[in-house]
Design a protein around this motif. Sequence first.
Motif, PDB file in Angstrom:
ATOM      1  N   GLY A 190       0.779  -1.236   0.000  1.00 42.11           N
ATOM      2  CA  GLY A 190       0.000   0.000   0.000  1.00 42.11           C
ATOM      3  C   GLY A 190       0.803   1.273   0.000  1.00 42.11           C
ATOM      4  O   GLY A 190       2.014   1.279   0.124  1.00 42.11           O
ATOM      5  N   ALA A 191       0.085   2.371  -0.165  1.00 43.39           N
ATOM      6  CA  ALA A 191       0.624   3.721  -0.010  1.00 43.39           C
ATOM      7  C   ALA A 191      -0.577   4.575   0.362  1.00 43.39           C
ATOM      8  O   ALA A 191      -1.706   4.292  -0.080  1.00 43.39           O
ATOM      9  CB  ALA A 191       1.247   4.202  -1.303  1.00 43.39           C
ATOM     10  N   THR A 204      -1.588   7.360  -0.583  1.00 43.65           N
ATOM     11  CA  THR A 204      -2.275   7.961  -1.733  1.00 43.65           C
ATOM     12  C   THR A 204      -3.352   7.033  -2.284  1.00 43.65           C
ATOM     13  O   THR A 204      -4.276   7.476  -2.941  1.00 43.65           O
ATOM     14  CB  THR A 204      -1.277   8.258  -2.861  1.00 43.65           C
ATOM     15  N   TYR A 205      -3.204   5.724  -2.043  1.00 40.25           N
ATOM     16  CA  TYR A 205      -4.213   4.782  -2.511  1.00 40.25           C
ATOM     17  C   TYR A 205      -5.187   4.382  -1.397  1.00 40.25           C
ATOM     18  O   TYR A 205      -6.402   4.341  -1.614  1.00 40.25           O
ATOM     19  CB  TYR A 205      -3.537   3.534  -3.091  1.00 40.25           C
ATOM     20  N   PHE A 246      -6.353   3.034 -10.091  1.00 43.67           N
ATOM     21  CA  PHE A 246      -5.238   2.355  -9.436  1.00 43.67           C
ATOM     22  C   PHE A 246      -4.843   1.043 -10.116  1.00 43.67           C
ATOM     23  O   PHE A 246      -3.682   0.645 -10.033  1.00 43.67           O
ATOM     24  CB  PHE A 246      -5.543   2.165  -7.943  1.00 43.67           C
ATOM     25  N   THR A 280       6.295  -4.897  -0.818  1.00 48.40           N
ATOM     26  CA  THR A 280       6.375  -4.070   0.391  1.00 48.40           C
ATOM     27  C   THR A 280       5.775  -2.681   0.186  1.00 48.40           C
ATOM     28  O   THR A 280       5.527  -1.973   1.158  1.00 48.40           O
ATOM     29  CB  THR A 280       7.826  -3.970   0.898  1.00 48.40           C
ATOM     30  N   GLY A 281       5.550  -2.271  -1.048  1.00 45.52           N
ATOM     31  CA  GLY A 281       4.819  -1.028  -1.315  1.00 45.52           C
ATOM     32  C   GLY A 281       5.647   0.245  -1.195  1.00 45.52           C
ATOM     33  O   GLY A 281       6.862   0.196  -1.040  1.00 45.52           O
ATOM     34  N   ASN A 282       4.947   1.387  -1.282  1.00 47.06           N
ATOM     35  CA  ASN A 282       5.594   2.714  -1.268  1.00 47.06           C
ATOM     36  C   ASN A 282       6.754   2.768  -2.264  1.00 47.06           C
ATOM     37  O   ASN A 282       7.853   3.219  -1.939  1.00 47.06           O
ATOM     38  CB  ASN A 282       6.067   3.059   0.147  1.00 47.06           C
TER      39      ASN A 282
END
Lengths: 241, 219
Positions: free
Chosen positions: A89-90, A92-93, B56, B82-84
């Motif tokens: 994830g982030a 922003t989402y 997205f 792991t994202g970001n």
Amino acid sequence: MNTFNVNSPFLYGVTAVVIVYVLAQSLFFLIRAAKRAGELGISSSVVKKTILSSALFSIAPAAAILLGVITLSKFLGLPLPWLRLSVLGALTYELPAAEATAIAMNVDTTMTLVDAKAFASIAWVMTLGIIPGIFLVLFGLKKIQSGIVSIKSKDAKWGELFLSGLFLGMISAFMGMLFSDVRLGVPGFIPIVVALISAVIMAICGLLIKKCNIAWLEQYALPLSMLGAMAASIPVTALMG
Amino acid sequence: MKNRDYMDSVHFYGRIWVATGILLMLLTPVAICVYYNAWPQLQHVFKGLLGVAPIFWTVGIIEVFTYAPMLGTGGTYLGFITGNVTSLKVPAALNAMSAADVKASSEQGEVISTIAIASSSIVTTIVIALGVLMLGYLQPLLESPVLAPAFDNILPSLFGGLGVVYISKNWKIAITPLVFMIVLFLLVPSLASSVGILVPVGALVAIGAARILYKKGKV
């Protein structure tokens, strides 16, 4: 039926499993890559500096992610945002995903969620809304990488320029974004000034590395310029905000 | 170990980890539904997805094509789970490869990028975990108005420093995408919220500029 609570031990347990998985995967790749680095003749000091520099650089963005966890926790509790922002994830989402689902269910996002079904819906949307990219990594990465290898093997020089183009495309998009608020007047220039401060610190580090032979600084130049510019943004905002 | 063997093993283990990660991710909402016996209405999930999936899903797929060549094979398997990716993994990898003076297209670059991304993931996970455990102490500090500008300016602070390194190294190629993006954001400021979509656009402009300069023998 188990009583629902956004901060229940059960949800913390689920989060713990995922956090352990992320740490295990990262450690697995780190150990294998460090071993391979030795086989390729990369010195252990370079490996150590890379680890330290990347670790130092990650602290400030990680604190920003923690802020995201806090933001979402007021509505979703701590475990789910913690889990979502630790895997794939982030903010922003995750934030729009939670909000879009809450709106679809007429749920107030300013209050802590008490309905298990609404919570489950949000968890599903947060998960499904971001998953196709990772399926592409699973099934398509080998093909994508072999495409890059084929560009490089046909023309090595062009292969490198192609990769530089990708880097510069990303950097240009984010540099361009800094100009999006200039119509607001002086406060709109704050991100540009902060980026310039970061660039100046980086340039000074570059000069110190080249002219004064301070080689160790090379690994820490980006964390230093980033943290320096973030600190400078406080008085800059006070002056221009 | 030969290069080929190493890369094949990275794909082999990478796929196992990613498949496990996908399974864990999907099992999380399943576990919530089973434990609380709370199965959501499909229409709510569908409506929620309708609000985010068109953007997205597209961005997620484009990001793989854009960032995979920069992160390398191991870095992509790890970074995307792991994202970001944009705000942490790509800058960590680019910075590490630049500091170690290795090229992204080499195996040395592949290894350094993976080490940087793994270290970044571990530290990020630990910082967030410690932060959650010490939230009572940290929340007032993190949410203090004094520190707010610093957190608001993470991206300018990051891309200012990173930009000067890469732009000075390749300034001839950088001019065109940079001018293009600055003009675009000046004309349409609202695009700032969809900067992720503009990364591949910038990449296409930069690759086009690089191709023209290369054909003319100027780079």
